[in-house]
Design an enzyme around this catalytic site. Structure first.
Site, PDB file in Angstrom:
ATOM      1  CD  GLU A   1      20.542 -21.757 -10.339  1.00 27.73           C
ATOM      2  OE1 GLU A   1      21.589 -22.200  -9.812  1.00 27.73           O
ATOM      3  OE2 GLU A   1      19.807 -22.437 -11.073  1.00 27.73           O
TER       4      GLU A   1
ATOM      5  CD  GLU B   1      19.459 -22.229 -15.163  1.00 33.06           C
ATOM      6  OE1 GLU B   1      19.446 -23.317 -14.523  1.00 33.06           O
ATOM      7  OE2 GLU B   1      20.407 -21.421 -15.101  1.00 33.06           O
TER       8      GLU B   1
END
Length: 679
Positions: free
Chosen positions: A291, A410
């Site tokens: 991220e 994810e």
């Protein structure tokens, strides 16, 4: 046997020659059991699935060509001093060069023409030559041997599906157990493997284990621990996706204000990791950064910083040599966001690197209002579905259609946790999971579920909600049918009337309703007209039984494939809320729930203006601002809500229940004091 390209691990040439000679001899002599009908016989398919310096994963399939056996032992010898370090689906023992694999209790029987398979992790020193003969219960078997095949990036990523995150563990700050999960164990990985997962994502936060400039040396104990877990996973033939995790916001996000310092540190960390793991097999996959984010930047500026780090990561790993020359590398978009603008930039990066062993990664937690239960998004609807379809279609059309594989590193929904029950209505959550898994299969995308302990209990190694895991497992291969809701609410003293639900068949055939092992009678108990399923008053009266509050019975709508759709018959009365006093830090409303469940809550001032937080709408975020406690018989209002209210102004709370609908309640804050009254 298929030989791999230079740089990939392979069986030694001597093994190939020995095998060919053995097969020629077997063909000339006629191996015992070649005629399955005439007596004992067997075939063994021996595969080295992956190999690295000093180790390998072996997979063995034994096929019985003769009479059924009620227990089996398979024996062979290793030609070059190999050993067995771990096993699964068989008890594998070595004595010198001799190996014996014995059945376990559940796989001891092999019928004629049937097969059993087992695997093991092995070790080798000078070479890893293949066995040249196998015997099943004393009978010499036909056999084949093969080594690791050359997989493309698309094939490698496909082999990683489905995947599971060891979340909030080695990425926890500062230590592995700091966020509530126990240490990773071999038993945990055995459980994940047995559940059917093919890969794990191993998030690691390195920050507190990196030394000072200019060398930024990684703490040896930390590296040893991560290596231990990687080794355990590879021994179990699990792919491992290893990354830099919360480093993304702990120091990498300082890149706009400390460009050279962040780049030097990033370079040093990945240089050490690349060197350390360069001789690991292709089961190890490396991910640049989790991220990625960059403080105080626009999207376009962030894209540029992310591009720079992705290219640096690629250069470092590829130039380190060994297996890193063609290891699968995974590059994230900015924030691992799946919007078209973000993935277009990543697509350009990958195209310009011109490397056929790269994959793209994004994350997916669904349509935000549904994912956290805010703004009235309590149900799976067209907005939620459009977000799913749009994200997976963009990822497919941008990457997969151009031979660039995609890993959803994810996925799940935000705010779902075993410690926060009720944020998502169970059936609506299952619809979401079902559609996400279908879109992933349909678009050729691999997914790795984010599990920080909310799905698999790391202490007991049991799934917290077996029904949800069963949906995951079913969704790996097929669709499941659903309905417009999973509950029928019957008011306790009201006359029971017919109740209807809308079927969503998802391309399957509806096969009827069951109560346990007993089918309900079409016509007498239910009718189907088009997609409308109607339960009769007689059936509902029987299913409601003595009409105690709560779930009276559960029936199943069964379809031609996938999971049955559960329908709960629930008796309720209108919940009763009582007056209360408290403070902005501690305020609870006494509540008699009488079998009902809370779906959401609105909060507005007398003029209809929504209160904060989230003043852009009247519906407040579940659990962040309020939550029910069914065991205690209360509704808790959180400080995040109460502290944001205007002093002296009356606020109307509207609680929405699945059965009873809307119930109003008033509260007023004066300083830190709060009073509430039922309406």
């Amino acid at each position: 046997m298929t030989l791999t390209r230079q740089g990939r691990f392979r069986l030694r040439v001597a093994a190939v020659c020995a095998t060919l000679l053995a097969l020629v001899a077997a063909g000339a002599a006629g191996i015992v059991g070649a005629n399955a009908a005439s007596g004992p016989g067997c075939r063994v398919d021996y595969t080295v699935k992956s190999e690295w310096t000093g180790g390998f994963i072996g997979d063995v399939v034994v096929t019985n060509l003769g009479e059924p056996v009620k227990g089996w032992k398979l024996k062979w010898s290793f030609p070059s001093g190999q050993g067995v370090t771990n096993d699964w689906a068989a008890n594998v023992k070595t004595k010198g060069a001799d190996v014996t694999a014995k059945n376990l209790s559940y796989n001891k029987k092999i019928g004629t023409g049937e097969s059993v398979s087992f695997g093991f992790a092995g070790s080798w020193t000078e070479s890893n030559e293949a066995p040249t003969s196998f015997k099943l219960n004393g009978t010499t078997c036909e056999f084949t041997v093969s080594g690791p095949s050359e997989l493309t990036a698309i094939e490698t990523v496909a082999a990683m599906e489905p995947g599971w995150n060891v979340g909030n563990t080695l990425d926890a700050i500062p230590e592995e157990t700091s966020w509530g999960n126990p240490l990773i164990t071999e038993e945990l990985l055995d459980t994940v493997k047995a559940a059917g997962y093919k890969s794990i994502r191993l998030p690691v936060t390195w920050t507190d284990y990196i030394g000072e400039a200019p060398y930024y040396t990684i703490d040896s104990a930390r590296l040893d621990r991560v290596t231990q877990v990687v080794d355990w996973a590879i021994e179990r033939d699990l792919y491992v996706l290893l990354n830099l995790h919360h480093d993304s916001w702990m120091w990498i996000d300082d890149m706009p204000t400390d460009h050279d310092g962040v780049v030097a540190k990033f370079d040093a960390v990945w240089t050490q990791l690349a060197e350390h793991f360069k001789d690991y097999p292709e089961l190890l996959v490396l991910e640049s950064n989790n991220e990625p984010q960059f403080a105080g930047t626009t999207h376009e500026e962030g894209d540029a910083y992310n591009d720079e780090l992705n290219r640096l990561f690629h250069e470092i790993v590829r130039s380190s040599g060994g297996e890193n020359e063609d290891r699968l590398l995974v590059l994230p978009s900015l924030h691992t966001n799946g919007d078209q603008a973000r993935i277009d930039v990543l697509k350009t990066t990958i195209d310009e690197l011109d490397d056929d062993m790269l994959a793209a990664t994004i994350h997916f937690y669904g349509f935000w209002p549904f994912s956290v239960n805010v703004a009235g998004y309590t149900k799976y609807n067209e907005d939620v579905e459009a977000d799913i379809v749009g994200t997976f279609t963009r990822a497919h059309d941008t990457f997969v259609a151009n031979d660039i594989p995609v890993i959803i590193g994810e996925w799940g929904v935000l705010n779902y946790d075993h410690t926060r029950p009720g944020v998502h209505q169970h059936g609506e959550l299952l619809k979401y999971y079902e559609e996400v898994e279908f879109q992933a299969r349909d678009k050729g995308i691999t997914m790795q579920i984010w599990d920080a302990g909310q799905f698999l209990n790391r202490n007991t190694l049991e799934w917290r909600d077996q029904h949800i895991f069963d949906y995951f497992e079913s969704g790996w291969t097929t669709r499941s049918g659903t309905a417009s809701f999973d509950s029928i609410y019957l008011e306790k003293d009201a006359v029971i009337e017919a109740e209807s639900l809308t079927l969503d068949r998802n391309g399957l055939e509806f096969e009827g309703l069951w109560h346990g092992d007993s089918p309900l009678a079409e016509g007498d108990d239910y009718t189907v007209s088009g997609d409308t399923l109607t339960l009769t008053p007689a059936a509902l009266t029987r299913l409601a039984g003595d009409r105690t509050y709560g779930v009276n019975s559960t029936i199943e709508a069964r379809f031609s494939d996938g999971m049955p759709w559960q329908i709960h018959v629930i008796t309720y009365d209108k919940p009763v809320l009582a007056d209360a006093t408290g403070t902005t830090e501690s305020f609870v409303i006494p509540a008699e729930f009488t079998g009902d469940q809370l779906s959401t809550m609105e909060s507005v001032y007398a003029d209809g203006t929504p209160t904060e937080p989230g003043g852009w709408n009247s519906f407040k975020e579940y659990w962040t601002t309020f939550n029910p406690d069914y065991a205690a018989g209360t509704i808790i209002l959180k400080p995040e809500l109460l502290n944001a209210l205007n002093d002296g102004q009356t606020v109307t709370l509207t609680f929405h229940f699945w059965g009873a609908g809307e119930i109003d309640y008033e509260i007023t804050k004066n300083g830190t004091s709060v009073t509430g009254s039922a309406l």
